[in-house]
Design an enzyme around this catalytic site. Structure first.
Site, PDB file in Angstrom:
ATOM      1  N   LYS A  53       0.842  -1.206   0.000  1.00  0.00           N
ATOM      2  CA  LYS A  53       0.000   0.000   0.000  1.00  0.00           C
ATOM      3  C   LYS A  53       0.873   1.250   0.000  1.00  0.00           C
ATOM      4  O   LYS A  53       0.596   2.213  -0.711  1.00  0.00           O
ATOM      5  CB  LYS A  53      -0.956  -0.024   1.215  1.00  0.00           C
ATOM      6  CG  LYS A  53      -2.089  -1.014   1.017  1.00  0.00           C
ATOM      7  CD  LYS A  53      -2.894  -1.310   2.260  1.00  0.00           C
ATOM      8  CE  LYS A  53      -3.871  -2.447   1.965  1.00  0.00           C
ATOM      9  NZ  LYS A  53      -4.634  -2.886   3.127  1.00  0.00           N
ATOM     10  N   GLN A  97      -5.011  -1.731   9.286  1.00  0.00           N
ATOM     11  CA  GLN A  97      -4.832  -3.048   8.661  1.00  0.00           C
ATOM     12  C   GLN A  97      -5.418  -4.143   9.556  1.00  0.00           C
ATOM     13  O   GLN A  97      -5.102  -4.225  10.741  1.00  0.00           O
ATOM     14  CB  GLN A  97      -3.326  -3.298   8.414  1.00  0.00           C
ATOM     15  CG  GLN A  97      -3.032  -4.562   7.649  1.00  0.00           C
ATOM     16  CD  GLN A  97      -3.573  -4.538   6.216  1.00  0.00           C
ATOM     17  OE1 GLN A  97      -3.437  -3.571   5.494  1.00  0.00           O
ATOM     18  NE2 GLN A  97      -4.201  -5.620   5.805  1.00  0.00           N
ATOM     19  N   ASP A 120     -11.443   2.468   3.461  1.00  0.00           N
ATOM     20  CA  ASP A 120     -11.761   1.058   3.239  1.00  0.00           C
ATOM     21  C   ASP A 120     -13.245   0.876   2.908  1.00  0.00           C
ATOM     22  O   ASP A 120     -13.648  -0.185   2.444  1.00  0.00           O
ATOM     23  CB  ASP A 120     -11.430   0.233   4.497  1.00  0.00           C
ATOM     24  CG  ASP A 120     -10.066  -0.444   4.395  1.00  0.00           C
ATOM     25  OD1 ASP A 120      -9.607  -0.685   3.256  1.00  0.00           O
ATOM     26  OD2 ASP A 120      -9.476  -0.756   5.439  1.00  0.00           O
TER      27      ASP A 120
END
Ligand code: NAP
Length: 283
Positions: A53, A97, A120
């Site tokens: 990422k 995460q 997200d």
């Protein structure tokens, strides 16, 4: 003859376009788009995801803010780190995460991320907006699948789509996106009866189950488009999807490989979400 959907190529094209957009953003606003990633613990897969990422941020001209916390981090230290990132006006999106260490209440941590920075797309507000077919930050993996269908001109209108899996992060938003794109959608899960028959009726199958070679050729209609979200390891430890690719591909009109299919698109859509959040921010 099937067409291979090249997620890697598509992702590279989209990242090129996004880079131009982030450069323009920087010129106009005098700052870069900012994305924060929080990694708690030492899960090796999570470490790879976070590294990828950050690499993608560099590639598209997004400033990354990475916070690494130890496996034994306390709930309050983790929450404080997220709060600080959320209140930083140089940070447009915050991503924690998953999975978090077992002793952490993940839901409480995720709730600290306001909808406008929820890159997200997991928050109740963004999920609700998706259901209402309103503009929102959409979960990256299903969003990436929709981009693939769009770019390869795979028609969804009036088509029968079967989504395998009903997780909050893949299966459910995938089903809603397909429904919003006028497909007739069936969602299958571990309690579904006659799953094979459901699949055989499908023009489009999106598999997000997490079981190697789950979808076999006898479950696929001639000419169907098959999108493989699964990321699994086979007996030899090799990365593979949910689809028995070598046999299924012969029946398909379109199919995604693993690796090189949905995976690269997921990270690209994360970058896209960070840009989208930045454009809508007041800073
Ligand atoms: P998950 O939360 O474990 O959900 C799996 C879903 O599959 C559940 O809804 C489950 O049903 C269903 N399922 C399991 N076994 C089944 C069976 N035998 N028959 C029918 N349904 C079955 O997984 P996830 O997070 O959605 O991820 C799914 C897969 O996608 C994993 O391989 C993951 O690594 C991969 N993934 C890839 C990306 C990417 O970027 N490529 C991103 C995210 C996830 P129940 O609900 O009834 O238990």
């Amino acid at each position: 003859m099937y067409t291979l959907i090249d997620g890697k190529l598509l992702a590279a094209e989209m990242r090129g376009e996004l880079k131009e957009k982030t450069q323009l953003f920087e010129k106009e606003r005098g700052r870069k788009v900012g994305l924060a990633v929080v990694l708690a613990g030492d899960n090796p897969a999570s470490q790879v995801y976070v590294r990828n990422k950050i690499k993608a941020c560099d590639e598209v001209g997004i400033k990354s803010f990475a916070v690494y916390l130890p496996q034994n981090v306390t709930q309050s230290v983790l929450e404080q780190a997220v709060k600080e990132l959320v209140s930083n006006c140089a940070v447009d999106g915050v991503l924690v995460q998953l999975p978090l260490p077992e002793h952490i209440d993940a839901e409480s941590v995720l709730k600290l991320i306001p909808a406008e920075k929820d890159v997200d797309g997991f928050s109740a507000e963004n999920t609700g907006k998706l259901l209402l077919n309103e503009q929102s930050l959409v979960a990256c993996t299903p969003h990436g699948v929709m981009k693939m269908l769009e770019k390869y001109k795979i028609d969804t209108k009036g088509k029968r789509a079967v989504v395998l899996g009903r997780s909050n992060i893949v299966g459910k938003p995938m089903a809603v996106l397909l429904l919003n794109a006028d497909a007739t959608v069936t969602v299958c899960h571990s309690k579904t009866q006659n799953l094979k028959e459901e699949c055989l009726r499908a023009d489009i199958i999106v598999s997000a189950i997490g079981k190697p070679k789950f979808l076999t050729a006898d479950m696929v209609k001639e000419g169907a488009a098959v999108i493989d979200v699964g990321m699994n390891r086979d007996e030899a430890g090799k990365l593979c999807g949910d689809v028995d690719f070598d046999k299924v591909k012969e029946k398909c009109s379109y199919i995604t490989p693993v690796p090189g299919g949905v995976g690269p698109m997921t990270i690209t859509m994360l970058m896209y979400n960070a840009y989208y959040a930045a454009v809508r921010s007041k800073t």
